[in-house]
Design an enzyme around this catalytic site. Structure first.
Site, PDB file in Angstrom:
ATOM      1  N   SER A 198      -1.093  -3.447  10.620  1.00  0.00           N
ATOM      2  CA  SER A 198      -2.321  -3.635   9.830  1.00  0.00           C
ATOM      3  C   SER A 198      -3.553  -4.032  10.636  1.00  0.00           C
ATOM      4  O   SER A 198      -4.653  -4.060  10.085  1.00  0.00           O
ATOM      5  CB  SER A 198      -2.100  -4.666   8.729  1.00  0.00           C
ATOM      6  OG  SER A 198      -1.273  -4.126   7.726  1.00  0.00           O
TER       7      SER A 198
ATOM      8  N   VAL B 260       2.131  -6.622  10.515  1.00  0.00           N
ATOM      9  CA  VAL B 260       3.567  -6.954  10.456  1.00  0.00           C
ATOM     10  C   VAL B 260       4.303  -6.685  11.777  1.00  0.00           C
ATOM     11  O   VAL B 260       5.478  -6.997  11.905  1.00  0.00           O
ATOM     12  CB  VAL B 260       4.319  -6.269   9.285  1.00  0.00           C
ATOM     13  CG1 VAL B 260       3.897  -6.825   7.953  1.00  0.00           C
ATOM     14  CG2 VAL B 260       4.181  -4.763   9.342  1.00  0.00           C
TER      15      VAL B 260
ATOM     16  N   LYS C  37      -6.287  -1.606  10.411  1.00  0.00           N
ATOM     17  CA  LYS C  37      -7.159  -1.535   9.237  1.00  0.00           C
ATOM     18  C   LYS C  37      -8.581  -2.002   9.545  1.00  0.00           C
ATOM     19  O   LYS C  37      -9.536  -1.536   8.920  1.00  0.00           O
ATOM     20  CB  LYS C  37      -6.545  -2.352   8.095  1.00  0.00           C
ATOM     21  CG  LYS C  37      -5.230  -1.754   7.590  1.00  0.00           C
ATOM     22  CD  LYS C  37      -4.507  -2.693   6.638  1.00  0.00           C
ATOM     23  CE  LYS C  37      -3.225  -2.045   6.113  1.00  0.00           C
ATOM     24  NZ  LYS C  37      -2.389  -2.976   5.356  1.00  0.00           N
TER      25      LYS C  37
ATOM     26  N   TYR D  62      -2.418   7.500   7.813  1.00  0.00           N
ATOM     27  CA  TYR D  62      -2.315   6.039   7.689  1.00  0.00           C
ATOM     28  C   TYR D  62      -1.177   5.506   8.566  1.00  0.00           C
ATOM     29  O   TYR D  62      -1.352   4.551   9.346  1.00  0.00           O
ATOM     30  CB  TYR D  62      -2.096   5.668   6.215  1.00  0.00           C
ATOM     31  CG  TYR D  62      -1.694   4.223   6.009  1.00  0.00           C
ATOM     32  CD1 TYR D  62      -2.642   3.208   6.030  1.00  0.00           C
ATOM     33  CD2 TYR D  62      -0.358   3.876   5.807  1.00  0.00           C
ATOM     34  CE1 TYR D  62      -2.260   1.878   5.861  1.00  0.00           C
ATOM     35  CE2 TYR D  62       0.024   2.554   5.633  1.00  0.00           C
ATOM     36  CZ  TYR D  62      -0.925   1.560   5.663  1.00  0.00           C
ATOM     37  OH  TYR D  62      -0.550   0.255   5.504  1.00  0.00           O
TER      38      TYR D  62
ATOM     39  N   TYR E 109      -4.312 -11.823   3.976  1.00  0.00           N
ATOM     40  CA  TYR E 109      -3.683 -11.586   2.662  1.00  0.00           C
ATOM     41  C   TYR E 109      -3.621 -12.858   1.822  1.00  0.00           C
ATOM     42  O   TYR E 109      -4.565 -13.641   1.820  1.00  0.00           O
ATOM     43  CB  TYR E 109      -2.300 -10.944   2.853  1.00  0.00           C
ATOM     44  CG  TYR E 109      -2.382  -9.699   3.687  1.00  0.00           C
ATOM     45  CD1 TYR E 109      -3.036  -8.560   3.177  1.00  0.00           C
ATOM     46  CD2 TYR E 109      -1.880  -9.640   4.979  1.00  0.00           C
ATOM     47  CE1 TYR E 109      -3.150  -7.411   3.952  1.00  0.00           C
ATOM     48  CE2 TYR E 109      -1.990  -8.491   5.752  1.00  0.00           C
ATOM     49  CZ  TYR E 109      -2.627  -7.392   5.226  1.00  0.00           C
ATOM     50  OH  TYR E 109      -2.744  -6.254   5.975  1.00  0.00           O
TER      51      TYR E 109
HETATM   52  O1  DON Z   1       1.965  -0.105   5.443  1.00  0.00           O
HETATM   53  C1  DON Z   1       2.653  -1.023   5.881  1.00  0.00           C
HETATM   54  O2  DON Z   1       3.392  -1.679   5.146  1.00  0.00           O
HETATM   55  C2  DON Z   1       2.565  -1.327   7.355  1.00  0.00           C
HETATM   56  N1  DON Z   1       2.363  -0.112   8.091  1.00  0.00           N
HETATM   57  C3  DON Z   1       1.444  -2.283   7.654  1.00  0.00           C
HETATM   58  C4  DON Z   1       1.494  -3.560   6.854  1.00  0.00           C
HETATM   59  C5  DON Z   1       0.973  -4.748   7.592  1.00  0.00           C
HETATM   60  O3  DON Z   1       0.911  -4.785   8.785  1.00  0.00           O
HETATM   61  C6  DON Z   1       0.630  -5.936   6.767  1.00  0.00           C
HETATM   62  N2  DON Z   1       0.294  -7.071   7.617  1.00  0.00           N
HETATM   63  N3  DON Z   1       0.677  -8.161   7.718  1.00  0.00           N
END
Ligand code: DON
Length: 301
Positions: free
Chosen positions: A61, A255, A64, A186, A237
Site C-alpha cells: 500500500s 502490508v 498508493k 493495481y 487506516y
Molecule cells: O490490496 C491489498 O490488500 C494489498 N495489495 C495492499 C494492502 C495494504 O498494503 C494495506 N496496508 N497496510
C-alpha cells in the site's frame, strides 16, 4: 544521525518479529518476520540507514501514495470527485465501508480508493503500473526498481476481496476501465519491490513542498500540503489516530511491513519490519518511528 538510528534499532529489537506477517497474499507469508530496516533521507538527497535498509521488500500500500501523487500531478483535483478524504473506521479492505459510502471510497489509501486512483492513472497513461514504476524509479534514482511477478501473481490468484471491491465500485459507475485491467495494474503496483533507502528518497518530494529529484515540481506546494494532510488522517487506516498520537507525522503503511513518514522541510523516514498489528501496520516499524520522533523532536505539531 547513524548513532540515533542505531539506538532506535536497539530499543525496538525485542519487538521485531512480534505481530503477524500478512498471509492473505501467500507470497508475502514467506518473508522472514525478523527483518528490520530504517532509513532517513534528508532534503539534499543524502540517505542514512541501519539494519536491512537496502534490502528490497514488497511496497504494497505504500504504492498508493505515489499513485495518488501521479494522478494529482497529471489531473489536478478531479480525482476528489470520485474518492473522499475522510478517515475510515473499517479495515483497509472493507466491503462494508464501500457500501456505506455508495461506491465513492472514503479515502484514496483504502484498497477501494486506490482502485479508483489506479483506474484514473490507467486512463491518463494507458499503463498505470508502468507509470508508477517510472515515478518510483525517477524519484528514487534506482533504475533497477521493479515489480515482483511472483507477488503480483500470488495476489491476483487470491484477490477475491479486491475483485469484489472493484466490481462494487463499477456497479456504482465509478470505474472508467474494465475491472480485470484495473485489478491487474493495481496488483502490479502493489508488487513493486523497493528498499527503505529507495522509498525514503522517492518520497522526498513530500518533504520538499512538491519538488522532485530533478529539481522540478512533481506537485504544487498546495497539492503537497493536501497529500500530506490526507496521509496524516488516512494513511494508517483505522490505526491513524493512535499513530498520530504516538508519532505525529503524515505516514503511509503497507502490508509488506513498510511505513513511510514525512517530516516536512526536513526529511523522509522509511522503516520496514514485516510483522503487523491488527490494522495491518508494522509493529516494530511504528515503535521505531515513535522512538525516533521522541528522540529528535520531529513532528508536525
Ligand atoms: O490490496 C491489498 O490488500 C494489498 N495489495 C495492499 C494492502 C495494504 O498494503 C494495506 N496496508 N497496510
Amino acid at each position: 544521525m547513524r548513532e540515533v538510528l542505531e539506538d532506535v534499532h536497539e530499543l525496538v529489537r525485542s519487538l521485531v518479529g512480534q505481530g503477524r506477517v500478512a498471509d492473505y497474499i501467500p507470497a508475502l507469508a514467506e518473508v522472514e518476520p525478523r527483518r528490520f530496516g530504517l532509513a532517513v533521507a534528508t532534503l539534499d538527497g543524502e540517505v542514512t540507514g541501519v539494519g536491512d535498509y537496502r534490502v528490497p521488500f514488497s511496497v504494497q500500500s505504500l504504492a498508493k501514495v505515489f499513485a495518488l501523487a501521479a494522478v494529482l500531478g497529471a489531473d489536478g483535483d478531479q480525482i476528489w470527485g470520485r474518492v473522499g478524504r475522510e478517515p475510515s473506521t473499517h479495515p483497509f479492505n472493507s466491503l462494508v465501508q464501500l457500501e456505506i459510502d455508495r461506491g465513492v471510497p472514503r479515502n484514496p489509501f483504502l484498497n477501494a480508493g486506490a482502485l479508483v486512483t489506479t483506474d484514473r492513472l490507467l486512463t491518463l497513461t494507458g499503463d498505470a503500473a508502468g507509470a508508477l514504476r517510472g515515478f518510483l524509479r525517477a524519484e528514487s534514482g534506482n533504475p533497477a526498481l521493479d515489480s515482483d511477478p511472483r507477488v503480483a501473481d500470488s495476489e491476483l490468484a487470491h484477490g477475491h476481496r479486491n475483485a469484489s471491491l472493484a466490481h462494487l465500485i463499477a456497479s456504482y459507475g465509478n470505474l472508467e476501465n474494465p475491472v480485470p485491467e484495473v485489478l491487474d495494474h493495481y496488483v502490479r503496483g502493489c508488487a513493486l519491490s523497493a528498499s527503505c533507502a529507495d522509498l525514503a528518497l522517492a518520497g522526498l518530494f513530500l518533504a520538499r513542498g512538491g519538488v522532485g529529484a530533478d529539481g522540478t515540481p512533481v506537485l504544487s506546494r498546495e497539492a503537497t500540503k493536501r497529500l500530506n494532510a490526507t496521509m496524516l488522517v488516512c494513511g494508517m487506516y483505522d490505526g491513524a489516530g493512535e499513530f498520530a498520537y504516538r508519532v505525529g507525522l503524515p505516514a503511509k503503511s503497507g502490508v509488506g511491513g513498510g511505513i513511510i513518514a514525512v517530516v516536512p522541510n526536513r526529511c523522509v523516514l522509511c522503516v520496514w519490519s514485516p510483522a503487523l498489528d491488527v490494522c495491518g501496520n508494522s509493529v516494530a516499524g511504528v515503535a521505531a518511528l515513535e522512538h525516533l520522533t521522541a528522540r529528535t523532536g520531529w513532528s508536525v505539531f
